[in-house]
Design a protein around this motif. Structure first.
Motif, mmCIF file in Angstrom:
data_model
loop_
_atom_site.group_PDB
_atom_site.id
_atom_site.type_symbol
_atom_site.label_atom_id
_atom_site.label_comp_id
_atom_site.label_asym_id
_atom_site.label_seq_id
_atom_site.Cartn_x
_atom_site.Cartn_y
_atom_site.Cartn_z
ATOM 1 N N LEU A 1 0.836 -1.189 0.000
ATOM 2 C CA LEU A 1 0.000 0.000 0.000
ATOM 3 C C LEU A 1 0.879 1.251 0.000
ATOM 4 O O LEU A 1 1.669 1.469 0.928
ATOM 5 C CB LEU A 1 -0.922 -0.005 1.217
ATOM 6 C CG LEU A 1 -1.841 -1.242 1.340
ATOM 7 C CD1 LEU A 1 -2.714 -1.127 2.583
ATOM 8 C CD2 LEU A 1 -2.703 -1.403 0.096
ATOM 9 N N GLY A 2 0.759 2.059 -1.037
ATOM 10 C CA GLY A 2 1.621 3.225 -1.199
ATOM 11 C C GLY A 2 1.230 4.405 -0.328
ATOM 12 O O GLY A 2 0.074 4.558 0.061
ATOM 13 N N GLY A 3 2.208 5.252 -0.014
ATOM 14 C CA GLY A 3 1.953 6.482 0.719
ATOM 15 C C GLY A 3 1.862 6.327 2.221
ATOM 16 O O GLY A 3 1.690 7.317 2.946
ATOM 17 N N ILE A 4 1.982 5.086 2.725
ATOM 18 C CA ILE A 4 1.904 4.843 4.168
ATOM 19 C C ILE A 4 2.973 3.839 4.577
ATOM 20 O O ILE A 4 3.591 3.196 3.730
ATOM 21 C CB ILE A 4 0.519 4.308 4.585
ATOM 22 C CG1 ILE A 4 0.300 2.887 4.023
ATOM 23 C CG2 ILE A 4 -0.596 5.243 4.136
ATOM 24 C CD1 ILE A 4 -0.940 2.198 4.580
ATOM 25 N N ASP A 5 3.180 3.705 5.880
ATOM 26 C CA ASP A 5 4.090 2.687 6.399
ATOM 27 C C ASP A 5 3.501 2.163 7.700
ATOM 28 O O ASP A 5 3.213 2.939 8.616
ATOM 29 C CB ASP A 5 5.482 3.283 6.642
ATOM 30 C CG ASP A 5 6.586 2.237 6.608
ATOM 31 O OD1 ASP A 5 6.268 1.051 6.392
ATOM 32 O OD2 ASP A 5 7.764 2.611 6.783
ATOM 33 N N ALA A 6 3.283 0.869 7.770
ATOM 34 C CA ALA A 6 2.685 0.234 8.956
ATOM 35 C C ALA A 6 3.743 -0.601 9.666
ATOM 36 O O ALA A 6 4.741 -1.000 9.065
ATOM 37 C CB ALA A 6 1.503 -0.646 8.544
ATOM 38 N N ALA B 1 -1.123 2.930 10.874
ATOM 39 C CA ALA B 1 -0.020 3.207 9.944
ATOM 40 C C ALA B 1 0.308 4.692 10.033
ATOM 41 O O ALA B 1 -0.485 5.480 10.563
ATOM 42 C CB ALA B 1 -0.414 2.829 8.516
ATOM 43 N N LEU B 2 1.475 5.062 9.521
ATOM 44 C CA LEU B 2 1.880 6.462 9.473
ATOM 45 C C LEU B 2 1.922 6.937 8.027
ATOM 46 O O LEU B 2 2.081 6.138 7.103
ATOM 47 C CB LEU B 2 3.270 6.653 10.098
ATOM 48 C CG LEU B 2 3.452 6.259 11.564
ATOM 49 C CD1 LEU B 2 4.861 6.650 12.020
ATOM 50 C CD2 LEU B 2 2.416 6.920 12.450
ATOM 51 N N ALA B 3 1.779 8.234 7.850
ATOM 52 C CA ALA B 3 1.932 8.817 6.521
ATOM 53 C C ALA B 3 3.409 8.720 6.136
ATOM 54 O O ALA B 3 4.276 9.173 6.878
ATOM 55 C CB ALA B 3 1.491 10.278 6.531
ATOM 56 N N ASP C 1 -4.475 13.037 8.251
ATOM 57 C CA ASP C 1 -5.021 11.851 8.920
ATOM 58 C C ASP C 1 -4.113 11.405 10.058
ATOM 59 O O ASP C 1 -4.599 10.977 11.110
ATOM 60 C CB ASP C 1 -5.199 10.720 7.908
ATOM 61 C CG ASP C 1 -6.162 11.092 6.795
ATOM 62 O OD1 ASP C 1 -7.356 11.243 7.080
ATOM 63 O OD2 ASP C 1 -5.700 11.278 5.653
ATOM 64 N N GLU C 2 -2.814 11.525 9.858
ATOM 65 C CA GLU C 2 -1.878 11.169 10.922
ATOM 66 C C GLU C 2 -2.023 12.128 12.104
ATOM 67 O O GLU C 2 -2.007 11.704 13.268
ATOM 68 C CB GLU C 2 -0.438 11.195 10.403
ATOM 69 C CG GLU C 2 0.570 10.781 11.457
ATOM 70 C CD GLU C 2 1.999 10.764 10.947
ATOM 71 O OE1 GLU C 2 2.861 11.413 11.583
ATOM 72 O OE2 GLU C 2 2.244 10.092 9.923
ATOM 73 N N ALA D 1 -5.165 7.315 18.759
ATOM 74 C CA ALA D 1 -5.718 6.118 18.125
ATOM 75 C C ALA D 1 -4.626 5.113 17.787
ATOM 76 O O ALA D 1 -3.495 5.491 17.483
ATOM 77 C CB ALA D 1 -6.469 6.500 16.847
ATOM 78 N N GLY D 2 -4.950 3.838 17.828
ATOM 79 C CA GLY D 2 -4.008 2.801 17.414
ATOM 80 C C GLY D 2 -2.677 2.881 18.137
ATOM 81 O O GLY D 2 -2.617 2.898 19.374
#
Length: 240
Positions: free
Chosen positions: A43-48, A116-118, A129-130, A138-139
């Motif tokens: 999934l692009g644009g994020i890092d989990a 996840a983070l941006a 959103d972050e 959250a999370g």
């Protein structure tokens, strides 16, 4: 003229292939990685967080935030149709894409929910959103954690996010991996180790050698939560 056209088409074909949408139901492998059909998608644009990454909760207790991110995504997307818009292919051969799940931007949901983070190195689409997730605790934001991209190359100076003042001993927990001596959760009891030939082998609890496999990060061992996860990591089942 025809020859020039065919040559041009040959160069263009990979780009056309990469631009094609991929749709269907997905098998969730991590908070930012899924499989649709035979295609692995990042999934692009994020890092989990990685499945074996640890975080601290509101009580400063360790918890497997990587497992939680994966499971929350699987639960949220269960039975829904994914439509992924291909952007590129990463160095691990995965298709990098932006995905809609049931018509919703799933990357946005993951970041807004704190799973996840941006990944601003690649995109700033999810910064708002972050911020919202951080303010709502959250999370992962409920406690303390290390950014996924920093955790992959972590050391004693790695920054801790979340808590205004990380609890004493936070680094010792956050720098560790859930692939240590203790299973990350009761559902993740499959052991993986690397044999003398460099092969990754997984052992289920019924395996003959299961109890003899000592889980030490330095030896390249890790825990898996399913046979599918172990095989997706390139491991094969023990022959004994």
């Amino acid at each position: 003229m025809l020859r020039r056209f065919l040559i041009a088409l040959a160069f263009l074909a990979p780009s056309l292939a990469h631009a094609a949408d991929i749709s269907g139901t997905a098998k969730v492998r991590a908070g930012d990685t899924v499989v649709i059909g035979n295609t692995r998608i990042r999934l692009g644009g994020i890092d989990a967080p990685a499945v074996d990454q640890l975080c601290l909760n509101t009580k400063s207790e360790r918890w497997t935030c990587g497992v939680a991110a994966r499971d929350e995504l699987a639960k949220y997307a269960e039975g829904k149709t994914w439509v992924c818009h291909t952007r590129s292919i990463d160095r691990r051969g995965r298709t990098v894409a932006r995905c809609d799940v049931g018509g919703e931007d799933i990357q946005k949901w993951l970041v807004h929910s704190g799973w996840a983070l941006a990944y601003t190195h690649m995109s700033r689409d999810y910064e708002a959103d972050e911020k919202a997730a951080r303010e709502a605790k959250a999370g992962m934001w409920q406690g303390a954690f290390i950014a996924p991209w920093d955790w992959r190359v972590r050391n004693k100076k790695t920054a801790i996010l979340g808590a205004a003042k990380p609890p004493e001993g936070a680094h010792a927990v956050l720098l560790a991996s859930a692939s240590g001596p203790v299973a990350p959760s009761p559902d993740c009891t499959i052991k993986g180790n690397v044999n003398s030939a460099g092969e990754c082998i997984y052992h289920q609890p019924t395996s003959r050698w299961y109890t003899q496999i000592k889980m030490k990060i330095s030896k390249g061992t890790r825990w898996f939560c399913s046979v599918e996860e172990a095989e997706a990591a390139g491991c094969r089942e023990t022959k004994r």
